[in-house]
Scaffold this motif. Structure first.
Motif, mmCIF file in Angstrom:
data_model
loop_
_atom_site.group_PDB
_atom_site.id
_atom_site.type_symbol
_atom_site.label_atom_id
_atom_site.label_comp_id
_atom_site.label_asym_id
_atom_site.label_seq_id
_atom_site.Cartn_x
_atom_site.Cartn_y
_atom_site.Cartn_z
ATOM 1 N N TRP A 137 -3.112 -4.493 -6.361
ATOM 2 C CA TRP A 137 -3.528 -4.118 -7.514
ATOM 3 C C TRP A 137 -2.613 -2.874 -8.079
ATOM 4 O O TRP A 137 -1.335 -3.277 -8.255
ATOM 5 C CB TRP A 137 -5.026 -3.694 -7.498
ATOM 6 C CG TRP A 137 -5.716 -3.412 -8.841
ATOM 7 C CD1 TRP A 137 -5.550 -4.485 -9.806
ATOM 8 C CD2 TRP A 137 -6.583 -2.473 -9.256
ATOM 9 N NE1 TRP A 137 -6.252 -3.877 -10.928
ATOM 10 C CE2 TRP A 137 -6.870 -2.704 -10.528
ATOM 11 C CE3 TRP A 137 -6.968 -1.199 -8.625
ATOM 12 C CZ2 TRP A 137 -7.619 -2.077 -11.451
ATOM 13 C CZ3 TRP A 137 -7.852 -0.493 -9.311
ATOM 14 C CH2 TRP A 137 -8.199 -0.781 -10.783
ATOM 15 N N ALA A 138 -3.242 -1.981 -8.402
ATOM 16 C CA ALA A 138 -2.593 -0.840 -8.885
ATOM 17 C C ALA A 138 -1.424 -0.075 -8.168
ATOM 18 O O ALA A 138 -0.652 1.027 -8.365
ATOM 19 C CB ALA A 138 -3.323 0.353 -9.439
ATOM 20 N N ALA A 139 -1.547 -0.385 -6.709
ATOM 21 C CA ALA A 139 -0.402 0.060 -5.867
ATOM 22 C C ALA A 139 0.516 -0.748 -5.525
ATOM 23 O O ALA A 139 1.504 -0.347 -5.158
ATOM 24 C CB ALA A 139 -1.359 0.295 -4.531
ATOM 25 N N GLY A 140 0.390 -2.093 -5.878
ATOM 26 C CA GLY A 140 1.828 -3.047 -5.630
ATOM 27 C C GLY A 140 1.621 -4.303 -6.195
ATOM 28 O O GLY A 140 2.231 -5.314 -5.624
ATOM 29 N N ASN A 141 1.087 -4.717 -7.429
ATOM 30 C CA ASN A 141 0.672 -6.109 -7.658
ATOM 31 C C ASN A 141 1.551 -6.557 -8.904
ATOM 32 O O ASN A 141 1.650 -7.586 -9.444
ATOM 33 C CB ASN A 141 -0.744 -6.555 -7.927
ATOM 34 C CG ASN A 141 -1.165 -8.052 -8.112
ATOM 35 O OD1 ASN A 141 -0.272 -8.636 -7.210
ATOM 36 N ND2 ASN A 141 -2.230 -8.330 -8.841
ATOM 37 N N MET A 142 2.710 -5.554 -9.450
ATOM 38 C CA MET A 142 3.279 -6.101 -10.546
ATOM 39 C C MET A 142 4.375 -7.218 -10.422
ATOM 40 O O MET A 142 4.887 -7.195 -9.275
ATOM 41 C CB MET A 142 3.972 -4.762 -11.078
ATOM 42 C CG MET A 142 4.756 -4.831 -12.433
ATOM 43 S SD MET A 142 4.954 -3.033 -12.980
ATOM 44 C CE MET A 142 6.452 -2.558 -11.573
ATOM 45 N N ILE A 143 4.605 -7.740 -11.292
ATOM 46 C CA ILE A 143 5.769 -8.869 -11.369
ATOM 47 C C ILE A 143 6.637 -8.449 -12.578
ATOM 48 O O ILE A 143 6.288 -8.092 -13.592
ATOM 49 C CB ILE A 143 5.129 -10.277 -11.645
ATOM 50 C CG1 ILE A 143 4.482 -10.542 -10.198
ATOM 51 C CG2 ILE A 143 6.408 -11.103 -11.882
ATOM 52 C CD1 ILE A 143 3.615 -12.084 -10.523
ATOM 53 N N SER A 144 8.135 -8.244 -12.272
ATOM 54 C CA SER A 144 8.920 -7.960 -13.314
ATOM 55 C C SER A 144 10.202 -8.533 -12.997
ATOM 56 O O SER A 144 10.261 -9.664 -12.500
ATOM 57 C CB SER A 144 9.177 -6.281 -13.091
ATOM 58 O OG SER A 144 9.551 -5.951 -14.256
#
Length: 391
Positions: free
Chosen positions: A282-289
């Motif tokens: 989640w807010a610690a490591g779920n971003m896609i970019s």
């Protein structure tokens, strides 16, 4: 609003490695079409703007030679500042051998924490959050009685909270792979952590971990009465025109849009690990970019366009604790006499780095698909990032 958030009740009661490891989506609107690199599969494509004191382009080019190489299947590197350089090498898929894409999307792992820290500091700038207030001011009921001294928001941002790790879906890649389609909500992660009681008095030690930033994600939602994902979008991604950055729709395990396949060693076999529900991070490591989007974010942060300058200085301040190397999300490292601030992110099959000098005389962003991504990240950092700072 993110579907995961819609399914959660809005009235919550929560009873619920490092720049060198000494430095380790849902559909997105406005996505541009991908254009393959004009090179044979496995070959490299590189371009640069020369500068006398620019990056060591020979070392950077050498780093890309021979990919795929048994560990790394694709690499995307962007260097900026005084002299720019970009390089793309490898393949989209080991099965098809199609060439790597310069604009490929990827799981950015713990670089997500830099976005979370920026969101919290924006709320501080607006007077809605106090850095030195106990987290329970914003999340009442978060901590049981065993926490006689609640950590502050600052403690969470600097990894000095004293919280113990939360629930997880495995401690090894193999264990996590077996659970890759399961969902573990932030509330469950946090509930498991606080139920264990404190590990140490807040501010006593710095321990890098995900739990602090999972709690900060809940704090952002509570204060804004909005989803974490939407706040990241309207406060950071849209203003910076990061059109290819976002979060999966709840437990969606796919990476949508142009992307590379990711691989890991599972039971001694090279296994495709691209599809994976990362919602527990989640807010610690779920971003896609993409590397271009993350470079845009990196420059904007360091220029003071995301976090106001007085707070930006605090973001880049390491607590006066023996052995501490992190400020707020970002880690301080010195290489060849240069002070570098950066953040790594690692998920199975993906390794990401954001790093820059404070004056932006040198920046580097990379995404590497590597089977070793969750192991000691230093060899990957030394190969693909440090040459940018060697001159």
């Amino acid at each position: 609003m993110n579907p995961r958030t819609r399914t959660r009740t809005r009235a919550r009661t929560v009873v619920a490695s490092a720049l060198l490891a000494s430095l380790a989506l849902g559909p997105l609107a406005g996505a541009a079409a991908a254009h393959p690199v004009a090179a044979a599969p496995g070959a490299l494509s590189a371009g640069s703007t020369p500068a006398v004191d620019g990056p060591d382009t020979a070392a950077l080019e050498k780093a890309l030679v021979g990919i795929p190489d048994g560990d790394v299947s694709a690499a995307l590197v962007r260097v900026g500042g005084k002299g720019s350089w970009t390089g793309t090498a490898g393949v989209r898929s080991l099965r098809t051998g199609a060439p790597a894409l310069e604009n490929a999307r990827f799981r950015a792992g713990s670089t997500t924490k830099t976005v979370t820290a920026a969101l919290v500091l924006q709320l501080v700038a607006e007077g809605r959050v106090d850095l030195d207030a106990p987290v329970t001011r914003y999340l009442p009921g978060l901590l049981p009685a065993s926490f006689t001294e609640p950590p502050t928001v600052r403690h969470l941002l600097t990894y000095t909270s004293g919280l113990k790790p939360g629930a997880n879906l495995g401690s090894t890649t193999e264990e996590m792979y077996d659970n890759r389609f399961r969902t573990l909500t932030p509330e469950r992660v946090v509930a498991a952590a606080v139920a264990k009681g404190p590990a140490f008095t807040p501010g006593e030690r710095q321990v890098y971990q995900n739990i602090d930033y999972t709690v900060l994600g809940l704090l952002i939602e509570k204060v804004t009465r909005d989803s974490y994902e939407h706040q990241a979008d309207v406060r950071i991604f849209r203003p910076l025109e990061m059109r290819h950055t976002g979060f999966p729709a709840g437990p969606d395990p796919r990476v949508h849009g142009p992307h590379h396949r990711a691989y890991a060693d599972i039971g001694g076999r090279t296994t495709d690990v691209t599809e994976w529900n990362m919602s527990d991070r989640w807010a610690a490591g779920n971003m896609i970019s993409t590397t271009a989007d993350l470079e845009r974010f990196l420059v904007a942060v360091f220029e003071g366009r995301v976090v106001p300058r007085p707070l930006l200085d605090q973001m880049f301040t390491v607590p006066a604790i023996e052995g501490a190397t992190y400020g707020m999300a970002w880690q301080r490292f010195v290489h060849n006499g240069r002070e570098i601030w950066g953040k790594t992110g690692s998920r199975p099959g993906y390794h990401t780095v954001l790093a820059a000098t404070r004056d932006l005389s040198r920046t580097v962003v990379y995404s590497v698909n590597a089977k070793s991504a969750r192991e000691d990240g230093f060899p990957l950092v030394a190969r693909f990032a440090l040459p940018a700072f060697d001159r």
